[in-house]
Design a protein around this motif. Structure first.
Motif, short mmCIF file in Angstrom:
data_model
loop_
_atom_site.label_atom_id
_atom_site.label_comp_id
_atom_site.label_asym_id
_atom_site.label_seq_id
_atom_site.Cartn_x
_atom_site.Cartn_y
_atom_site.Cartn_z
N PRO A 272 0.81 -1.22 0.00
CA PRO A 272 0.00 0.00 0.00
C PRO A 272 0.84 1.27 0.00
O PRO A 272 0.52 2.23 -0.70
N LEU A 273 1.93 1.29 0.73
CA LEU A 273 2.77 2.49 0.76
C LEU A 273 3.41 2.76 -0.60
O LEU A 273 3.44 3.90 -1.07
N SER A 274 3.87 1.72 -1.26
CA SER A 274 4.44 1.89 -2.61
C SER A 274 3.38 2.34 -3.60
O SER A 274 3.65 3.15 -4.48
N MET A 275 2.17 1.82 -3.46
CA MET A 275 1.10 2.24 -4.37
C MET A 275 0.71 3.69 -4.13
O MET A 275 0.42 4.42 -5.08
N LEU A 276 0.72 4.11 -2.88
CA LEU A 276 0.43 5.52 -2.60
C LEU A 276 1.50 6.41 -3.22
O LEU A 276 1.18 7.45 -3.80
N ALA A 277 2.76 5.99 -3.13
CA ALA A 277 3.84 6.76 -3.76
C ALA A 277 3.64 6.81 -5.26
O ALA A 277 3.80 7.85 -5.89
N ARG A 278 3.26 5.67 -5.85
CA ARG A 278 3.02 5.63 -7.30
C ARG A 278 1.85 6.52 -7.68
O ARG A 278 1.89 7.24 -8.68
N MET A 279 0.80 6.49 -6.88
CA MET A 279 -0.37 7.34 -7.15
C MET A 279 0.03 8.82 -7.08
O MET A 279 -0.38 9.62 -7.92
N THR A 280 0.84 9.16 -6.11
CA THR A 280 1.31 10.53 -5.96
C THR A 280 2.12 10.95 -7.18
O THR A 280 1.95 12.07 -7.69
N GLU A 281 2.96 10.05 -7.68
CA GLU A 281 3.74 10.34 -8.89
C GLU A 281 2.81 10.60 -10.07
O GLU A 281 3.02 11.54 -10.85
N GLU A 282 1.79 9.75 -10.21
CA GLU A 282 0.87 9.89 -11.35
C GLU A 282 0.06 11.19 -11.25
O GLU A 282 -0.17 11.84 -12.27
N VAL A 283 -0.35 11.56 -10.06
CA VAL A 283 -1.08 12.82 -9.89
C VAL A 283 -0.15 13.99 -10.23
O VAL A 283 -0.58 14.97 -10.84
#
Length: 112
Positions: free
Chosen positions: A28-39
């Protein structure tokens, strides 16, 4: 898949794709980082199109559509990894907005 995909269809398609890899879903933490990158990438595209910062000649051509698609993909990954049905989540959020914000905004005249 059909052109009129539901959120359930999208979540299933993403799960089918991710399931073919041994690594599976990120944490989940890595996905949140990835989501932040995409945003952030979406923000950059919106700024290029509507803001005061034009693209450099050396920058790749990208689009708001593709960035939104990336965000949808990572959102489906995130939800799948946590066992969240995005349709149910959407319904709960819409209920919240329809009740909490029922009189917050000026409604359009429906007789036009």
């Amino acid at each position: 898949m059909a052109d009129n995909k539901t959120l359930k269809d999208i979540q299933g398609e993403v799960h089918e794709y991710i399931s073919q890899f041994k690594e599976g879903y990120f944490s989940p933490l890595s996905m949140l980082a990835r989501m932040t990158e995409e945003v952030g990438e979406l923000s950059r595209e919106v700024n290029h199109r509507f803001g005061e910062k034009p693209k450099k000649a050396t920058e790749e051509e990208n689009s708001i559509e593709l960035e939104l698609g990336d965000i949808l993909f990572i959102t489906a990954c995130f939800a799948n990894s946590l066992g969240i049905d995005l349709t149910e989540a959407h319904d709960k959020v819409m209920h919240k907005f329809r009740t909490r914000d029922a009189n917050r905004w000026t409604k359009r005249d429906t007789e036009s």
